[in-house]
Every structure is written in structure tokens, then in C-alpha cells.
Design a protein around this motif. Structure first.
Motif, PDB file in Angstrom:
ATOM      1  N   PHE A   1     109.196  37.607  55.549  1.00 40.54           N
ATOM      2  CA  PHE A   1     109.013  37.924  54.066  1.00 40.54           C
ATOM      3  C   PHE A   1     107.955  38.791  53.760  1.00 40.54           C
ATOM      4  O   PHE A   1     106.846  38.794  54.391  1.00 40.54           O
ATOM      5  CB  PHE A   1     108.645  36.355  53.608  1.00 40.54           C
ATOM      6  N   HIS A   2     108.121  39.757  52.653  1.00 31.70           N
ATOM      7  CA  HIS A   2     107.158  40.720  52.324  1.00 31.70           C
ATOM      8  C   HIS A   2     106.962  40.705  50.731  1.00 31.70           C
ATOM      9  O   HIS A   2     107.933  40.604  50.041  1.00 31.70           O
ATOM     10  CB  HIS A   2     107.564  42.157  52.588  1.00 31.70           C
ATOM     11  N   ASP A   3     105.880  40.425  50.400  1.00 31.55           N
ATOM     12  CA  ASP A   3     105.435  40.260  48.955  1.00 31.55           C
ATOM     13  C   ASP A   3     105.916  41.501  48.043  1.00 31.55           C
ATOM     14  O   ASP A   3     106.428  41.266  46.910  1.00 31.55           O
ATOM     15  CB  ASP A   3     104.026  39.954  48.556  1.00 31.55           C
ATOM     16  N   ALA A   4     105.780  42.477  48.805  1.00 27.76           N
ATOM     17  CA  ALA A   4     106.109  43.981  48.248  1.00 27.76           C
ATOM     18  C   ALA A   4     107.620  44.066  47.489  1.00 27.76           C
ATOM     19  O   ALA A   4     107.777  44.937  46.754  1.00 27.76           O
ATOM     20  CB  ALA A   4     105.725  45.152  48.793  1.00 27.76           C
ATOM     21  N   ASP A   5     108.360  43.199  48.334  1.00 26.28           N
ATOM     22  CA  ASP A   5     109.709  43.253  47.836  1.00 26.28           C
ATOM     23  C   ASP A   5     110.029  42.611  46.450  1.00 26.28           C
ATOM     24  O   ASP A   5     110.936  42.553  45.985  1.00 26.28           O
ATOM     25  CB  ASP A   5     110.769  42.379  48.861  1.00 26.28           C
ATOM     26  N   HIS A   6     109.185  41.886  45.778  1.00 27.19           N
ATOM     27  CA  HIS A   6     109.224  41.171  44.513  1.00 27.19           C
ATOM     28  C   HIS A   6     108.147  41.884  43.364  1.00 27.19           C
ATOM     29  O   HIS A   6     107.182  42.366  43.857  1.00 27.19           O
ATOM     30  CB  HIS A   6     108.722  39.785  44.598  1.00 27.19           C
ATOM     31  N   GLY A   7     108.494  41.559  42.231  1.00 29.58           N
ATOM     32  CA  GLY A   7     107.438  41.716  41.156  1.00 29.58           C
ATOM     33  C   GLY A   7     107.233  43.103  40.948  1.00 29.58           C
ATOM     34  O   GLY A   7     108.005  44.283  40.851  1.00 29.58           O
ATOM     35  N   GLU A   8     105.910  43.372  41.258  1.00 24.33           N
ATOM     36  CA  GLU A   8     105.447  44.921  40.964  1.00 24.33           C
ATOM     37  C   GLU A   8     104.929  45.483  42.358  1.00 24.33           C
ATOM     38  O   GLU A   8     104.186  46.438  42.310  1.00 24.33           O
ATOM     39  CB  GLU A   8     104.198  45.072  40.177  1.00 24.33           C
ATOM     40  N   GLY A   9     105.406  44.761  43.349  1.00 22.62           N
ATOM     41  CA  GLY A   9     105.150  45.328  44.840  1.00 22.62           C
ATOM     42  C   GLY A   9     103.741  45.118  45.543  1.00 22.62           C
ATOM     43  O   GLY A   9     103.246  46.023  46.083  1.00 22.62           O
ATOM     44  N   GLU A  10     102.976  44.061  44.570  1.00 24.36           N
ATOM     45  CA  GLU A  10     101.731  43.825  45.034  1.00 24.36           C
ATOM     46  C   GLU A  10     101.788  43.060  46.531  1.00 24.36           C
ATOM     47  O   GLU A  10     102.733  42.688  47.069  1.00 24.36           O
ATOM     48  CB  GLU A  10     101.229  42.678  44.008  1.00 24.36           C
TER      49      GLU A  10
ATOM     50  N   THR B   1     109.240  52.344  32.088  1.00 27.19           N
ATOM     51  CA  THR B   1     108.526  51.786  32.530  1.00 27.19           C
ATOM     52  C   THR B   1     107.916  51.509  33.708  1.00 27.19           C
ATOM     53  O   THR B   1     108.860  51.767  34.664  1.00 27.19           O
ATOM     54  CB  THR B   1     108.560  50.176  31.963  1.00 27.19           C
ATOM     55  N   GLY B   2     106.548  51.292  34.309  1.00 25.40           N
ATOM     56  CA  GLY B   2     106.316  51.327  35.644  1.00 25.40           C
ATOM     57  C   GLY B   2     106.552  50.118  36.376  1.00 25.40           C
ATOM     58  O   GLY B   2     106.779  50.065  37.578  1.00 25.40           O
ATOM     59  N   GLY B   3     106.555  48.978  35.890  1.00 28.34           N
ATOM     60  CA  GLY B   3     107.033  47.625  36.557  1.00 28.34           C
ATOM     61  C   GLY B   3     108.297  47.212  36.093  1.00 28.34           C
ATOM     62  O   GLY B   3     109.279  47.774  35.545  1.00 28.34           O
ATOM     63  N   PRO B   4     108.644  45.845  36.785  1.00 27.69           N
ATOM     64  CA  PRO B   4     109.816  45.458  36.267  1.00 27.69           C
ATOM     65  C   PRO B   4     109.907  44.995  34.888  1.00 27.69           C
ATOM     66  O   PRO B   4     109.207  44.464  34.236  1.00 27.69           O
ATOM     67  CB  PRO B   4     110.031  43.981  37.199  1.00 27.69           C
TER      68      PRO B   4
END
Length: 278
Positions: free
Chosen positions: A65-74, A267-270
Motif C-alpha cells: 500500500f502506498h499513500d501517494a496513490d490517494h488524495g494529493e499524493g502525500e 486544479t493541482g489536486g483532486p
């Protein structure tokens, strides 16, 4: 998950759901398929407090699991969903936040849709965020909350959100989604931790157009469960990507009209939108 009530808090243990995906298109030609698959169900707040030894997080592993695969890639995707909930006026998500998503398999990730389930301390649902990715590298979150006439969210409730995000080149960005989430507790003495079902219907002005579901029987995420599942489905996430394109080719061959992409977001994020129960 030993309780018979779907609203009882689950033990905050990472789970692997083994089941499959079903998809049916009703118009202008009937087109249906079903594939085996598996997903992760992760208690993100518990994992913030204490990592799970059997979960490879933010590092390479056959199943990770990689956090960067979700949201704003944090580095911490939980921080993103907490901001989303706060910005959407969700103040009572004080309990666990569970994430249902496809893992990376052999380093490859493709996540058409992930679901964030936010709970109160007593285990009751207070919000669900459907995080949708398309093949253009764009992401959108549908925040699902109780609306007029509904006092609170509940398992089995039908939730509606206007479709505002381009996903399939064979569907207009029009109509609405109908979501329904079911959590089925395990029977006494079962080796599993119950079952989870997520259903999505896309309706347009004519009526139902697409019917999809993702379901799986839940098992604690152990090395043995991971090995057994990977042996059975070794290329799951790559297979999801390949099958999406194969099914798109079949629709094109059947002369289903192609809908051009309406244009990339700037926009930069989702992007985010809200939905309410019907």
C-alpha cells in the motif's frame, strides 16, 4: 468481526477482501463481465498509531500500500481525507476511518475507485468518500453524507451524487450515481471477518445505464493470506488495467458512441463534490 450488527465497531486490523468485480452496461448494447479480484480494507487511524507488520507501506513488496496513490499524493493519505471531511462539514468522524482500495501488486497500481468509510466512536457511519481515478491521470472525490430527510448515514442506504467527472469514453458526464454499501458480519465460528459489498449504478435521463459492484470476503491481512491470494491472482492490478482496455475495445467494436474528454482540469489536486441520500 464477530458482532451481528453492521454498525458495531470492527477490530482495527488490516483486512484483505477476496471476491470480484461485476459490470453490466444496459444500453445501447447489453455488455456484461465479471472478474476475480481482491482489495485491502485498512484502519487508517490505527495504522497511524501503530504499523501492521504484515502490511508493506510506502515500500516495494509483492503486495503493498502506498499513500501517494490517494488524495494529493502525500506521504500520509489520512491527513488528506481528514481535511476533506473537515472541509465538507463532517465534524463527528471521531472513530476509525477505513480505506477500501486495490493494493499495488508487484509495484503496479491502478485504482479505478477507492472508498473511505468514516465512523463515529460508536462505529456508526458518518460519511463515505468515493475516490475515483480515470485513465487520464485525474482524480475526483464524491463525499457522501446524509441529506434532507435523513438523520444519519447507514449501511444499505442508497446514496446519490451527480456525475461530474469524466471516467469512461463511452459515457457522458451527465446523470447521477447511486451508491449502496453493505457490510455483512461473519457468522459465528467463521474463519473470515465478514463480507463487504460496494454497488454503484450510473443513471442518465433515460434510466439505469451501468451497474457495477465490488465485493469480497474479508480476512485478516497475514503473510499466509497474502501468499495464498497472490498465488491465485498474481497479476491482479495489471489485469484490471488490461481488462478495462479490452472491454473498451469490445464496446468500440460494437459501435457504442465515443464521448470525447471534456478537457483536463487545471486544479493541482483532486476535485471534490458532495452527494446526499435519495
Amino acid at each position: 468481526m464477530t458482532s451481528t450488527s453492521p454498525d458495531a465497531p470492527m477490530p482495527a486490523v488490516p483486512l484483505l477482501g477476496v471476491g470480484g468485480v461485476r459490470h453490466t452496461r444496459l444500453r445501447p448494447t447489453h455488455h456484461a463481465f465479471a472478474y476475480e479480484g481482491f482489495f485491502l480494507l485498512l484502519p487508517m487511524r490505527q495504522l497511524r498509531r501503530q504499523p501492521w507488520p504484515a502490511l508493506a507501506r510506502n515500500r516495494w513488496a509483492p503486495l503493498a500500500f502506498h499513500d501517494a496513490d490517494h488524495g494529493e499524493g502525500e506521504e500520509d493519505s489520512l491527513a488528506w481525507i481528514e481535511r476533506v471531511l473537515a472541509q465538507s462539514g463532517v465534524r463527528d468522524a471521531t472513530g476509525e476511518i477505513w480505506l477500501q482500495c486495490f493494493p499495488r501488486v508487484w509495484g503496479y497500481a491502478f485504482k479505478p475507485v477507492s472508498f473511505w468509510y468514516a465512523h463515529r466512536d460508536d462505529g456508526a457511519l458518518v460519511a463515505i468518500v468515493a475516490e475515483v481515478n480515470n485513465t487520464f491521470g485525474e482524480r475526483h472525490g464524491y463525499v457522501l453524507r446524509p441529506g434532507p430527510g435523513a438523520s444519519e448515514l447507514a449501511w444499505g442506504q442508497t446514496l446519490q451524487a451527480d456525475k461530474v467527472f469524466h471516467v469512461s469514453p463511452f459515457c457522458q458526464v451527465a446523470g447521477d450515481y447511486r451508491f449502496r454499501f453493505l457490510r455483512i458480519p461473519a457468522a459465528p465460528g467463521s474463519a473470515s471477518s465478514g463480507r463487504l459489498v460496494a454497488r454503484i449504478e450510473h443513471h442518465d435521463a433515460t434510466g439505469p445505464l451501468l451497474l457495477t459492484s465490488q465485493s469480497g470476503t474479508l480476512f485478516p491481512l497475514t503473510p499466509a493470506v497474502q501468499r495464498r491470494t497472490l498465488w491465485r491472482m498474481p497479476w491482479m492490478t495489471l489485469g484490471v488495467f488490461a481488462r478495462i482496455h479490452w472491454q473498451a475495445l469490445r464496446l468500440w467494436w460494437a459501435r457504442v458512441p465515443v464521448v470525447p474528454h471534456p478537457g483536463r482540469r487545471t486544479t493541482g489536486g483532486p476535485s471534490l463534490s458532495s452527494g446526499t441520500p435519495r
